[in-house]
Design a protein around this motif. Structure first.
Motif, PDB file in Angstrom:
ATOM      1  N   UNK A 185       0.825  -1.214   0.000  1.00 45.05           N
ATOM      2  CA  UNK A 185       0.000   0.000   0.000  1.00 45.05           C
ATOM      3  C   UNK A 185       0.858   1.263   0.000  1.00 45.05           C
ATOM      4  N   UNK A 187       1.127   1.476  -4.125  1.00 44.31           N
ATOM      5  CA  UNK A 187       0.046   0.614  -4.638  1.00 44.31           C
ATOM      6  C   UNK A 187       0.082   0.425  -6.153  1.00 44.31           C
ATOM      7  N   UNK A 188       0.806   1.301  -6.860  1.00 46.71           N
ATOM      8  CA  UNK A 188       0.834   1.163  -8.313  1.00 46.71           C
ATOM      9  C   UNK A 188       2.102   0.461  -8.808  1.00 46.71           C
ATOM     10  N   UNK A 190      -0.665  -4.834  -6.209  1.00 50.17           N
ATOM     11  CA  UNK A 190      -2.074  -5.211  -6.067  1.00 50.17           C
ATOM     12  C   UNK A 190      -2.240  -6.715  -5.966  1.00 50.17           C
ATOM     13  N   UNK A 194      -1.607  -7.734  -2.387  1.00 45.43           N
ATOM     14  CA  UNK A 194      -2.748  -7.475  -1.500  1.00 45.43           C
ATOM     15  C   UNK A 194      -3.849  -8.496  -1.756  1.00 45.43           C
ATOM     16  N   UNK A 195      -4.119  -8.745  -3.038  1.00 42.56           N
ATOM     17  CA  UNK A 195      -5.189  -9.696  -3.383  1.00 42.56           C
ATOM     18  C   UNK A 195      -4.894 -11.069  -2.806  1.00 42.56           C
ATOM     19  N   UNK A 231      -5.748 -11.097   0.867  1.00 42.59           N
ATOM     20  CA  UNK A 231      -7.197 -11.120   1.070  1.00 42.59           C
ATOM     21  C   UNK A 231      -7.787 -12.482   0.694  1.00 42.59           C
ATOM     22  N   UNK A 280     -11.909  -5.339  -2.927  1.00 46.26           N
ATOM     23  CA  UNK A 280     -11.159  -4.728  -1.833  1.00 46.26           C
ATOM     24  C   UNK A 280      -9.778  -4.274  -2.247  1.00 46.26           C
ATOM     25  N   UNK A 281      -9.191  -4.936  -3.228  1.00 48.05           N
ATOM     26  CA  UNK A 281      -7.911  -4.451  -3.753  1.00 48.05           C
ATOM     27  C   UNK A 281      -8.109  -3.062  -4.350  1.00 48.05           C
ATOM     28  N   UNK A 282      -9.199  -2.870  -5.048  1.00 48.02           N
ATOM     29  CA  UNK A 282      -9.496  -1.548  -5.614  1.00 48.02           C
ATOM     30  C   UNK A 282      -9.669  -0.508  -4.513  1.00 48.02           C
ATOM     31  N   UNK A 341      -8.724  -0.583  -1.288  1.00 45.76           N
ATOM     32  CA  UNK A 341      -7.501  -0.338  -0.515  1.00 45.76           C
ATOM     33  C   UNK A 341      -6.479   0.419  -1.352  1.00 45.76           C
ATOM     34  N   UNK A 342      -6.364   0.063  -2.632  1.00 46.13           N
ATOM     35  CA  UNK A 342      -5.418   0.745  -3.511  1.00 46.13           C
ATOM     36  C   UNK A 342      -5.773   2.220  -3.658  1.00 46.13           C
TER      37      UNK A 342
END
Lengths: 361, 361
Positions: A253, A256-257, A262, A265-266, A269, B224-226, B228-229
Motif C-alpha cells: 500500500x 500501490x501502483x 495489487x 494485497x489480493x 485477502x 477490496x484491492x481496488x 484499498x489501492x
C-alpha cells in the motif's frame, strides 16, 4: 444419572467453578465447594452449586477453577492435600501449568489438565448455569504419566456437563487456542484501540463489520494479560506470522501502483477467504447457507411475528442476526437457511407482506 | 413525494445503482439506467429500477455507481456528455477520484462525490432493494467549487433514499473509512489467513469470538484491492499505528516476565476497551445494554415462541444474536435489553419454562 461418581471438590466458585458444580449437583453428585472469598462461596452455595467442605471429605476428583495465574499453585496444594484424588483444572493454557507443577516437584501423575471452551469468560457465580458447557469442546491434555482411567474420568466429567471431550497434547492445545482465541483477542483489541482517540465524526460512520471485528475487544484486560502471559510462546509465534503478512500489505500500500503490489494485497485477502471458510459453522459443518435480509420495524413483537411466519413456512433457521443502523427505527434481520429452502421462504415472506432487503447465496 | 425532481441518470446497474434507481422510481422519479453489461441492464430494468436511455434525455443529476477503479473515468465522461447535469458517485474512496478528475481536466465544478455506507458490498441487481440505504450514513464530500444548491441536491437524494446525509471533506471521509472500514477489513483478512493452513484439530476449537472477528474476511478480494489501492495513504497511516501497537505486544510477550511487560500488554488491551466503547450502538447511542442468554432447542418455531413471549412481557429487544455450537442441537439466543427491563424479562422467561444460560450487565 451422572457418569461421575463419589465426591467432587471444586476450588474456585466463580463462573466456571459454580457452573460445573451446579451441573453436577443437579445430577446428584456430592459437590464440595471452596473459594478464597467467603462471599463468593456463600453465593455459589446458595445458588445450588454444591456444599461447604466438612472434615473427613475424601474427594476422588478435584476441579481447580481459579484464575490462570494461580492455577498451578492451587493444583499443587490440592495434590498434596488429597493424595487419593485426581486433580484437573479449567485454565485456558496448559503447558505452562504442567511445567510449573513439575518445577515445584508436584505429583503430576495425578494431574490431568482440561480446558472447557465455554464461551465468554465473564464472571461470578450469579451468571453460572448448568448449560454453560453444552455442546462446547472440552479439551483434555494427557501427558506421559496419564493413565487411560484418568483420561476417562475427565471425559466423563465433560460428558456429564454436556460438553464434547477433545483429547490433544498440552502443546497442541496451546498452539490451537493461540490461533483461535488468544491472537484474535490481540488483533481485535489493537484494532479497537485505534478508535480510542479518533474524531467523533469518524467513529459515527462505524458499521456492522467494525462492530463484529471489535466485539471481543471489550474483554477484561486483567484476565487476558494472565492468559496471554501464560501462553506467550505460541501466541508470539502466530503474531509474528501475522506481522509478516501485515508488513506485506503495508509495503504494497506504500506503493500501490508498483508492479505486483495489487497482486500481493489480493493474495493476502484471498488467503483470508480460504481461512474463514475453514471455520466450522453450526453442527460442526462448514456448509454455506443462503441469507435473506428482512426489514423489521423496531416494535415489540415484530421479530416474533416474522419468526412465527418462518416457522409456519416449515423452514428451519440455521442462524439469525439482527442488525440496527444508528438513527433508524428499523432493524435488518439476516436469516440463514439451507440454500434449497431460500426460494420457498422468500415467496412465503413476500406473500406475508415482509420487505426483503436482500437475498444472498 | 420525492425531493429529487427531473430525470436522474444512473450509470452502473449493480447492487448500489439498481437500489438507488428502484427507490427513486417507486417515488415517481424518472430514472434512466445505463450499464456496460447488457444483461445487467436488462435485469435492473425488469426489476423496476428505471428505464433505458432515450435520445434527448436531459438528466439534471447523474449518479455513477461503477467499481471504484472505473469511477473517475466514468464521472469524467458523464460530465462531458451532460453539460447541464450535476454528477455524483457512490464510491467508497473520495480524494483519489477528485484528484484524478482534476488531472484529467474534467469540470469538477459540477462533480460532488458521495458515499452511502450501505453495508455489504455484495452484488448484482437481483439483491437490490429500495431499503438498502435506510438509516445508513450517506457521506457527501464538498470541495472548494461546490455550491450550496449542489450540496442540497445530494442531501435530497440521500434523504429520498432514507439515508442520513453526513457532510465532510474528501480527506476527512477517506481517513474515517480507513479507520472504520478499510483497516478492519485488512485486520480481519490477515487473521483469517492464519487459519488457512492450520491443523483441522485447531480450527475445530473455534468459537464465536473468532467467527465474529473474521466474518468480513469472506469479502471479495478483487473489490477490496481496488478500495484499498485507492485509499492507500490513509489506510497505511492507520496500519502503521496498528503495527506499532502490535510490535509492543510482541516485544512484551517475547519476555512476559520482564519488568513492565504485563503492564504494557494490559495498556494495549485497556485501550481496546476504550475504543470499542466509542462505537455507536443502536439509535446512534453508545448506551450499554444488559444481555440475557437463553437456551433455544434447534426446532422450527422455537425462537419465534421465545420472541413471542418477550413481546408478551412488553420488553423491546435492542439486539439479538443466535449462537450455535458445533455438534449441539441447541442454540443460545443472546438478547440485549435495557438494563431496567432485565429483571422483569428474566422472571417472565423463567416462569415460562425457558432455560436462562446467563445474564450479564
Amino acid at each position: 444419572m451422572s457418569r461421575t461418581t463419589g465426591t467432587v471438590r471444586i476450588v474456585g466458585a466463580g463462573l466456571l467453578g459454580a457452573s460445573v458444580g451446579h451441573a453436577l449437583a443437579t445430577q446428584g453428585v456430592d459437590v464440595v465447594l471452596d473459594d478464597a472469598s467467603r462471599a463468593t462461596l456463600t453465593l455459589a452455595v446458595d445458588y445450588g452449586a454444591g456444599r461447604r467442605a466438612r472434615p473427613g471429605d475424601a474427594p476422588g476428583l478435584v476441579v481447580v477453577a481459579v484464575p490462570p495465574d494461580l492455577t498451578a499453585e492451587v493444583v499443587a496444594a490440592e495434590l498434596a492435600k488429597h493424595p487419593g484424588a485426581l486433580v484437573t483444572d479449567v485454565a485456558s493454557v496448559k503447558s505452562a501449568i504442567l511445567d510449573e507443577l513439575r518445577d515445584a516437584g508436584a505429583d503430576v501423575s495425578r494431574y490431568l489438565g482440561g480446558h472447557p471452551m465455554a464461551g465468554r469468560e465473564r464472571g461470578g457465580a450469579i451468571s453460572a448455569r448448568a448449560d454453560l458447557f453444552l455442546g462446547r469442546p472440552w479439551v483434555i491434555t494427557p501427558h506421559a504419566a496419564t493413565t487411560d482411567a484418568q483420561r476417562r474420568a475427565i471425559e466423563d466429567l465433560a460428558l456429564d456437563l454436556g460438553a464434547i471431550p477433545v483429547v490433544m497434547s498440552a502443546d497442541e492445545h496451546d498452539a490451537s487456542v493461540a490461533l483461535v482465541s488468544h491472537v484474535p483477542q490481540v488483533v481485535s483489541s489493537l484494532l479497537a484501540r485505534r478508535l480510542a482517540e479518533a474524531p467523533e465524526n469518524s467513529v459515527s460512520l462505524a458499521g456492522q463489520g467494525l462492530r463484529d471485528t471489535t466485539r471481543i475487544a471489550s474483554s477484561d484486560p486483567e484476565l487476558w494479560v494472565q492468559i496471554l502471559g501464560a501462553n506467550a510462546g505460541p501466541v508470539v509465534e502466530v503474531l509474528r506470522e501475522y506481522r509478516n503478512d501485515l508488513e506485506h500489505v503495508i509495503a504494497a500500500l506504500e506503493a500501490p501502483d508498483a508492479p505486483g503490489a495489487r497482486r500481493a494485497i489480493a493474495e493476502e485477502l484471498a488467503g483470508g477467504n480460504v481461512g474463514v471458510s475453514r471455520i466450522p459453522g453450526k453442527h460442526g459443518t462448514s456448509r454455506r447457507f443462503s441469507q435473506l435480509v428482512v426489514l423489521v420495524r423496531d416494535q415489540p413483537g415484530e421479530l416474533a411475528r416474522l419468526l412465527t411466519e418462518i416457522g409456519e413456512a416449515g423452514v428451519n433457521m440455521e442462524d439469525l442476526r439482527l442488525e440496527h443502523s444508528p438513527g433508524a427505527q428499523v432493524g435488518l434481520a439476516e436469516i440463514s437457511v439451507l440454500p434449497e429452502a431460500e426460494a420457498r421462504l422468500l415467496a412465503h415472506l413476500e406473500a406475508g407482506g415482509w420487505t426483503i432487503a436482500g437475498a444472498f447465496a
